[in-house]
Design an enzyme around this catalytic site. Sequence first.
Site, PDB file in Angstrom:
ATOM      1  N   LYS A  87       0.858  -1.191   0.000  1.00 61.01           N
ATOM      2  CA  LYS A  87       0.000   0.000   0.000  1.00 61.01           C
ATOM      3  C   LYS A  87       0.895   1.242   0.000  1.00 61.01           C
ATOM      4  O   LYS A  87       1.744   1.412   0.878  1.00 61.01           O
ATOM      5  CB  LYS A  87      -0.876  -0.042   1.249  1.00 61.01           C
ATOM      6  CG  LYS A  87      -2.148   0.756   1.164  1.00 61.01           C
ATOM      7  CD  LYS A  87      -2.990   0.442   2.386  1.00 61.01           C
ATOM      8  CE  LYS A  87      -4.258   1.227   2.406  1.00 61.01           C
ATOM      9  NZ  LYS A  87      -4.917   1.156   3.713  1.00 61.01           N
TER      10      LYS A  87
HETATM   11  C1  E4P Z   1      -8.270   1.580   3.998  1.00 59.71           C
HETATM   12  O1  E4P Z   1      -7.500   1.202   3.147  1.00 59.71           O
HETATM   13  C2  E4P Z   1      -8.218   2.935   4.591  1.00 59.71           C
HETATM   14  O2  E4P Z   1      -6.985   3.148   5.209  1.00 59.71           O
HETATM   15  C3  E4P Z   1      -9.358   3.060   5.549  1.00 59.71           C
HETATM   16  O3  E4P Z   1     -10.533   2.598   4.924  1.00 59.71           O
HETATM   17  C4  E4P Z   1      -9.550   4.458   6.097  1.00 59.71           C
HETATM   18  O4  E4P Z   1     -10.750   4.474   6.826  1.00 59.71           O
HETATM   19  P1  E4P Z   1     -11.125   5.645   7.864  1.00 59.71           P
HETATM   20  O5  E4P Z   1     -11.338   6.892   7.092  1.00 59.71           O
HETATM   21  O6  E4P Z   1     -12.376   5.143   8.521  1.00 59.71           O
HETATM   22  O7  E4P Z   1      -9.964   5.748   8.815  1.00 59.71           O
END
Ligand code: E4P
Length: 218
Positions: A87
Site C-alpha cells: 500500500k
Molecule cells: C483503507 O485502506 C483505509 O486506510 C481506511 O478505509 C480508512 O478508513 P477511515 O477513514 O475510517 O480511517
Amino acid sequence: MKFFIDTANLNDIREAYNLGVLDGVTTNPSLMAKEGISGKENIMKHYKAICDIVDDEVSAEVIATDYEGIIKEGQELAAIDPKIVVKVPMIKDGLKAIKYFADHNIRTNCTLVFTAGQALLAAKAGATFVSPFIGRLDDVATDGLQLIEQIRLIYDNYGFETQILAASVRHTMHLIKCAEIGADVVTCPLNVITSLLQHPLTDIGLAKFLADHKKANG
Ligand code: E4P
C-alpha cells in the site's frame, strides 16, 4: 464485488473469514497502532499472521515517503507472503514507486485518493488497486460516492484494469451504493459487514415461524 475487512484485529479478521464472504484485508498505520503493534519485527509478524488467516490480498502500508525508501520497504513487505499487496500513498514518489512495483510484478494499493485526477494517475502507473476514501470526503461535506462514480466512468472509458477499492466505508448504505456504482472492492470494519445481515422483519418472521412450529409440534 470483493469484500475486504479494514482492520488489523486478528479476531475480527477470523470472524469475517469464517462468515465465508471475505476476500482480503486492508490495514494502515493507524489500524496497526490501534492493535498495539509496533517495531519492525512485530509489524512484519503481524502481517504474516493476517496472511495466514485469509486466502489473498492483504494490504500492508509503507511508512517511507521517498522513492528509494518506498521501494526498499515495499520489497520487504512483499517478501513476507505472496498475499501481500504493497500500500503506497498518492504522492509523487509513491506514484513513481507504483510504476516500479508494476514493472516488477508486485501488486500495489494506491491509498489516500481523494480526486479523480489522483485515481487516473494511479491507474496510469499500473496500480492494482486504487483506494478512494469515501467517509473522509463525506466528513468535509464532499460527496464521497460521487468520486467512486467518476472513477468508475473514467476507468471504463479507457479500460483501465486498476480495481476501485472503496475505502473509508462507514455504513451499509455506503457499501450498497458502491455495489450499485460498480466498485470492484469495498473495505470496511466487521460491523458494516455483519450489519448487512440484519432486518427486523427477518427476526420477527423467524420468531413467528418457530412459534408456529412449536404450537403444531408441541
Ligand atoms: C483503507 O485502506 C483505509 O486506510 C481506511 O478505509 C480508512 O478508513 P477511515 O477513514 O475510517 O480511517
